[in-house]
Design a protein around this motif. Structure first.
Motif, PDB file in Angstrom:
ATOM      1  N   LEU A 160       0.668  -4.612   7.090  1.00 25.95           N
ATOM      2  CA  LEU A 160       0.809  -4.282   5.873  1.00 25.95           C
ATOM      3  C   LEU A 160       0.596  -4.932   4.261  1.00 25.95           C
ATOM      4  CD1 LEU A 160       1.442  -1.034   4.199  1.00 25.95           C
ATOM      5  CD2 LEU A 160       3.800  -1.467   5.201  1.00 25.95           C
ATOM      6  N   ARG A 161      -0.414  -4.273   3.843  1.00 28.24           N
ATOM      7  CA  ARG A 161       0.090  -4.588   1.520  1.00 28.24           C
ATOM      8  C   ARG A 161       1.255  -3.871   1.362  1.00 28.24           C
ATOM      9  NH1 ARG A 161      -5.223  -8.045   0.732  1.00 28.24           N
ATOM     10  NH2 ARG A 161      -5.832  -9.185   2.877  1.00 28.24           N
ATOM     11  N   ILE A 162       2.100  -4.649   0.753  1.00 22.90           N
ATOM     12  CA  ILE A 162       3.156  -3.833  -0.239  1.00 22.90           C
ATOM     13  C   ILE A 162       2.647  -3.776  -1.688  1.00 22.90           C
ATOM     14  CG2 ILE A 162       5.448  -2.866  -1.063  1.00 22.90           C
ATOM     15  CD1 ILE A 162       5.842  -4.014   1.766  1.00 22.90           C
ATOM     16  N   LEU A 163       2.032  -2.800  -2.573  1.00 22.64           N
ATOM     17  CA  LEU A 163       1.815  -3.134  -3.808  1.00 22.64           C
ATOM     18  C   LEU A 163       2.933  -2.680  -4.693  1.00 22.64           C
ATOM     19  CD1 LEU A 163      -0.673  -3.875  -5.105  1.00 22.64           C
ATOM     20  CD2 LEU A 163      -1.077  -1.307  -5.413  1.00 22.64           C
ATOM     21  N   ILE A 164       3.245  -3.479  -5.648  1.00 23.50           N
ATOM     22  CA  ILE A 164       4.175  -3.764  -6.282  1.00 23.50           C
ATOM     23  C   ILE A 164       3.299  -3.791  -8.507  1.00 23.50           C
ATOM     24  CG2 ILE A 164       7.115  -4.073  -7.832  1.00 23.50           C
ATOM     25  CD1 ILE A 164       6.729  -5.542  -5.023  1.00 23.50           C
TER      26      ILE A 164
END
Length: 452
Positions: A160-164
């Motif tokens: 999973l890629r967590i976008l901030i």
């Protein structure tokens, strides 16, 4: 031509039966109906067309567009077939006069806004790369469902890629200091007439969000390893977060070093966020100078040994491997001296002619990975295995946190009494309101809609 030249008085015209003769000589003003007298409905349609065209975001409307519109309406209304290559029924020059008569003003645009259709090539290229990247990896991110009640949509790909999303914004009160104050080495800086408060925050596209925060246990582990997290500084942080704020005019302004310090704090804390374990972190930041400062420039290096050297080491990534090259001699007769570009080329394996000028070396080296240096923020991200993604210039809709500032400032503005203390209190309340109303979900959904 004046009527006085012919010794004619208006009151005598008609009494002597001269009106017919006066008209036959084509004297006086208007002789025939104008175009819009004959086609009044076309004028109404043309005005509506101008209003609609000028209200568009694009700034490409011209008088020629109006001439084409009137031409089409005329032949549509009369049923006449236009000859190929024929002129407009109403010229572009006449349409420009029509616009003036309708109240339009032709003025130079000193603000130089960014219009769609008037885009720089580098901005278009960056935007296409930005959008293409997210579309290609959309299945790796937490996204939001459509419908009146937005909900989280779990990604189908791993990891999973967590976008901030990151940005800064300034809140201004109506309270003005009676005297100027100087604090340490920093002079007064105010972006408005009243006392100002600047916030640098992160918006997380993850069910644990919308703001980044460690739990009590996670915070204890983080401070045990990184003692500096609990040390007070000129920048104020919300407890167990990387959300920073300063009072402009008393504290230092958010410059590149301050922003780097905030990101370093975030990266240290991310290591202990259990919900982000084994996931890839990506951060979208604005493409502004405080974020894009380079670590070094090729122009700062001298040619020979002992000449100028801006940094101790060059760090770069080649084929996925991080490499480090010393810019100063560590031993020998030249110990402590800078190597210069000629010696650095030998280390990098770049072949140079026997006699070459400094400018020629600077023309050769930009193609080498060591001098295609990333920004300081990108280098910090590489060091912590976090990807920094710069948002295209002039595209605030591609940075979801912009909606946070809009919501917070609207909340504060509707309740403030213009005092600084009241504003600070309302800013805290606006964050709570933002979370309770789940506005972040709509902002994230808007981001993906803008991407698509």
């Amino acid at each position: 031509m004046s009527l006085r030249l012919f010794d004619i008085k208006w009151e005598n015209v008609g009494d002597k039966g001269d009106y017919g003769e006066f008209s036959n000589d084509l004297r006086g003003s208007k002789q025939t109906d104008s175009f819009y007298d004959t086609f009044p409905e076309t004028e109404a349609d043309a005005k509506a067309f101008v209003v609609q065209a000028c209200s568009q975001k694009s700034g490409k409307f011209k008088a020629l567009d109006l001439a084409q519109f009137i031409d089409e309406k005329y032949y549509e209304l009369t049923g006449i077939k236009k000859q190929i290559g024929g002129d407009f029924i109403r010229s572009e020059r006449s349409c420009r006069l029509d616009l003036r008569r309708w109240g339009a003003k032709f003025e130079a645009n000193s603000q130089r806004p960014y219009f769609e259709g008037h885009e720089r090539d580098d901005v278009v290229k960056h935007r296409n790369e930005f959008i293409g990247y997210f579309l290609a990896h959309k299945d790796y991110y937490d996204t939001i469902t459509d419908g009146e009640i937005p909900m989280w949509k779990i990604p189908i790909q791993n990891p999973l890629r967590i976008l901030i999303f990151h940005d800064e914004s300034t809140f201004r009160s109506g309270e003005v200091r009676p005297k100027l104050v100087f604090w340490r080495k920093y002079t007064v800086f105010s972006k408005g007439r009243g006392r100002s408060h600047m916030i640098s925050d992160f918006l997380v596209q993850h069910p644990s969000g919308p703001f980044f925060e460690l739990s009590e246990n996670e915070w204890k582990e983080a401070t045990a390893k990184y003692i500096t997290l609990s040390v007070d500084s000129d920048v104020t942080y919300i407890d167990r977060t990387a959300t920073a704020s300063i009072n402009i005019g008393t504290d230092a302004y958010f410059d590149n070093d301050t922003v780097l310090g905030q990101f370093e704090r975030l990266f240290q804390m991310l290591e202990f966020k259990q919900e982000y374990k084994h996931n890839q972190i990506e951060i979208v930041v604005d493409n502004v100078r405080t974020h894009t400062a380079k670590s070094y420039s090729l122009q700062e290096f001298g040619k020979n040994i002992g000449t100028s050297g801006p940094i101790e080491q060059i760090e770069y990534v080649e084929n996925g491997v991080q490499k480090v090259i010393d810019c100063y001699f560590k031993g020998g007769e030249n110990k402590g001296k800078s190597k210069g570009l000629v010696e650095l080329c030998k280390v990098l394996g770049v072949q140079l002619p026997a006699k070459i000028k400094l400018d020629d070396i600077r023309d050769i080296l930009p193609t080498h990975r060591a001098f295609q240096n990333a920004t300081k923020l990108e280098m910090l991200g590489i060091k912590n295995k976090i990807k920094i993604i710069y948002c295209p210039k002039y595209h605030c809709e591609l940075n979801a946190i912009e909606g946070l500032w809009c919501n917070q400032k609207g909340f504060v503005r509707s309740r403030t009494d213009q005092s600084f203390d009241k504003m600070i209190k309302l800013i805290s309340e606006s964050r709570i309101n933002f979370v309770e109303r789940k506005i972040a979900l709509k902002l994230f959904r808007r981001f993906w809609r803008a991407i698509e």
